[in-house]
Design an enzyme around this catalytic site. Sequence first.
Site, PDB file in Angstrom:
ATOM      1  N   ASN A   8     -38.421 -20.382  -9.393  1.00 34.83           N
ATOM      2  CA  ASN A   8     -37.412 -19.839 -10.314  1.00 34.83           C
ATOM      3  C   ASN A   8     -38.189 -19.266 -11.495  1.00 34.83           C
ATOM      4  O   ASN A   8     -38.621 -19.994 -12.382  1.00 34.83           O
ATOM      5  CB  ASN A   8     -36.450 -20.945 -10.763  1.00 34.83           C
ATOM      6  CG  ASN A   8     -35.326 -20.409 -11.641  1.00 34.83           C
ATOM      7  OD1 ASN A   8     -35.370 -19.269 -12.105  1.00 34.83           O
ATOM      8  ND2 ASN A   8     -34.332 -21.240 -11.888  1.00 34.83           N
ATOM      9  N   ARG A 101     -35.321 -17.696  -6.486  1.00 35.34           N
ATOM     10  CA  ARG A 101     -34.029 -17.441  -7.130  1.00 35.34           C
ATOM     11  C   ARG A 101     -34.065 -16.046  -7.733  1.00 35.34           C
ATOM     12  O   ARG A 101     -34.980 -15.687  -8.477  1.00 35.34           O
ATOM     13  CB  ARG A 101     -33.779 -18.456  -8.235  1.00 35.34           C
ATOM     14  CG  ARG A 101     -32.449 -18.204  -8.958  1.00 35.34           C
ATOM     15  CD  ARG A 101     -32.347 -18.944 -10.267  1.00 35.34           C
ATOM     16  NE  ARG A 101     -31.070 -18.683 -10.926  1.00 35.34           N
ATOM     17  CZ  ARG A 101     -30.914 -18.610 -12.236  1.00 35.34           C
ATOM     18  NH1 ARG A 101     -31.947 -18.774 -13.044  1.00 35.34           N
ATOM     19  NH2 ARG A 101     -29.724 -18.378 -12.757  1.00 35.34           N
ATOM     20  N   HIS A 190     -24.165 -18.327 -10.886  1.00 31.93           N
ATOM     21  CA  HIS A 190     -24.272 -19.760 -10.566  1.00 31.93           C
ATOM     22  C   HIS A 190     -23.886 -20.033  -9.118  1.00 31.93           C
ATOM     23  O   HIS A 190     -23.482 -21.137  -8.764  1.00 31.93           O
ATOM     24  CB  HIS A 190     -23.382 -20.612 -11.486  1.00 31.93           C
ATOM     25  CG  HIS A 190     -23.817 -20.649 -12.917  1.00 31.93           C
ATOM     26  ND1 HIS A 190     -22.914 -20.767 -13.958  1.00 31.93           N
ATOM     27  CD2 HIS A 190     -25.036 -20.587 -13.492  1.00 31.93           C
ATOM     28  CE1 HIS A 190     -23.562 -20.773 -15.114  1.00 31.93           C
ATOM     29  NE2 HIS A 190     -24.861 -20.669 -14.852  1.00 31.93           N
ATOM     30  N   ARG A 251     -23.086 -18.009 -25.872  1.00 35.05           N
ATOM     31  CA  ARG A 251     -22.345 -16.837 -25.395  1.00 35.05           C
ATOM     32  C   ARG A 251     -20.862 -17.008 -25.666  1.00 35.05           C
ATOM     33  O   ARG A 251     -20.318 -18.101 -25.555  1.00 35.05           O
ATOM     34  CB  ARG A 251     -22.571 -16.620 -23.904  1.00 35.05           C
ATOM     35  CG  ARG A 251     -24.006 -16.337 -23.520  1.00 35.05           C
ATOM     36  CD  ARG A 251     -24.161 -16.186 -22.018  1.00 35.05           C
ATOM     37  NE  ARG A 251     -25.398 -16.792 -21.562  1.00 35.05           N
ATOM     38  CZ  ARG A 251     -25.647 -17.127 -20.310  1.00 35.05           C
ATOM     39  NH1 ARG A 251     -24.727 -16.943 -19.377  1.00 35.05           N
ATOM     40  NH2 ARG A 251     -26.798 -17.661 -19.980  1.00 35.05           N
ATOM     41  N   GLU A 394     -29.952 -26.862  -7.476  1.00 38.39           N
ATOM     42  CA  GLU A 394     -30.091 -25.477  -7.052  1.00 38.39           C
ATOM     43  C   GLU A 394     -31.378 -25.254  -6.270  1.00 38.39           C
ATOM     44  O   GLU A 394     -31.421 -24.418  -5.355  1.00 38.39           O
ATOM     45  CB  GLU A 394     -30.026 -24.560  -8.275  1.00 38.39           C
ATOM     46  CG  GLU A 394     -28.646 -24.581  -8.945  1.00 38.39           C
ATOM     47  CD  GLU A 394     -28.598 -23.765 -10.214  1.00 38.39           C
ATOM     48  OE1 GLU A 394     -28.344 -22.546 -10.117  1.00 38.39           O
ATOM     49  OE2 GLU A 394     -28.821 -24.338 -11.297  1.00 38.39           O
TER      50      GLU A 394
END
Length: 406
Positions: A8, A101, A190, A251, A394
């Site tokens: 990642n 990823r 996601h 955010r 993940e």
Amino acid sequence: MSAILVINSGSSSLKYSLIDIENENELAAGLIERIGQDVSAIRHTVRPDATADAVVTMLDASYDSERPVVDHDAAFAVMLEQFAEHGPLLDEHPPVAVGHRVVHGGARFYAPTLVTRNVEEQIEELAVLAPLHNPANLAGIVAARAVFSDVPHVAVFDTAFHQTLPAAAYTYAIDAELAATHRVRRYGFHGTSHQFVSESAATFVGRDIGTLRQLVFHLGNGASVTAIDGGRSVETSMGLTPLEGLVMGTRSGDLDPAALVHLSRRAGYSIDDLDALLNSRSGLKGLAGRSDMRDILAGREDGDEAATLAFDVYIHRLRAYAGAYIAQLGGVDVISFTAGVGENAAAVRAEAMATLGFAGVEIDPARNEERQRGIRRISTDGSRVTVLVVPTNEELEIARQTSRML
């Protein structure tokens, strides 16, 4: 043993994990941060052998160091040094593949994909939709293919799980020709986490995933919720970018787009100013000056009005999405919470579910407050809806998809 190396790669970081895919044990994991800065932070963690008789007494062994790491090529060299110095030795656990990823796959990548030069070019082209993520993901792929040139490399896209969204869910109501020309639509993110959690939840409750209506709340610094019907994503809160939807650490989530026009005209904000505002100075940080939910909860306990308002806004948005998505599904069977906030903030889970009694949700306060590893149920035995806490993984999901693709 069949080991898969999962990569990642971020703009200034490299996260890696070596997984024995036969028994799904993580053998080692590492993180190299602040790549390109004066001093980079390096952590390499070796997991205990899950097959050893003494596993119950064995602990992770972590090794921390600092030094300059100038770029991602140098980061891969550092990663190899960590394996050589601290183990496990890659000669004894040679990766049969490398899974990567990649954040944005647009509408063209809907499954794990074998990396070729053409695929690299398409990931680079899609960087216009994810300028902070795809270039870094690609840098990791290029560096990894140079080091591990004799094994296949597989790209796993955050957006791929959401390629099952119906047109009514992914289409924005703007000029159709303009949207098509510039690829403006909902993509969702996601995806690896939502897929892993929904599959894990189905296994936990002992049901065929094809029969379940599920909501998955991935609540971390970034946050999203997905409605999953029969194992397929049918609605998700993030959109063209990861900015839309829930309130997040920094955010804004949903916002009247006219607010941006107003700020441009009245406050003189440029496009870059607005980008920085919405992505870096909004959400919990914009409301309370703190982006970490732990700080928000502590402030709320101390009577801090800004922290209390930030928490209330956060919960209001969660409830709004929960209600809307239950309506889209026509009911819900399982609701799961995952990621840093979802797995650890009992107050967030309790308040988010507090108004869903009409849908059959009953939270058990004692179960909700318990802190334990692994999947656990936090709803009452009599609740018509099973509510779970499901730790996401993940890296394991990327390893699984890489293995399945091969």
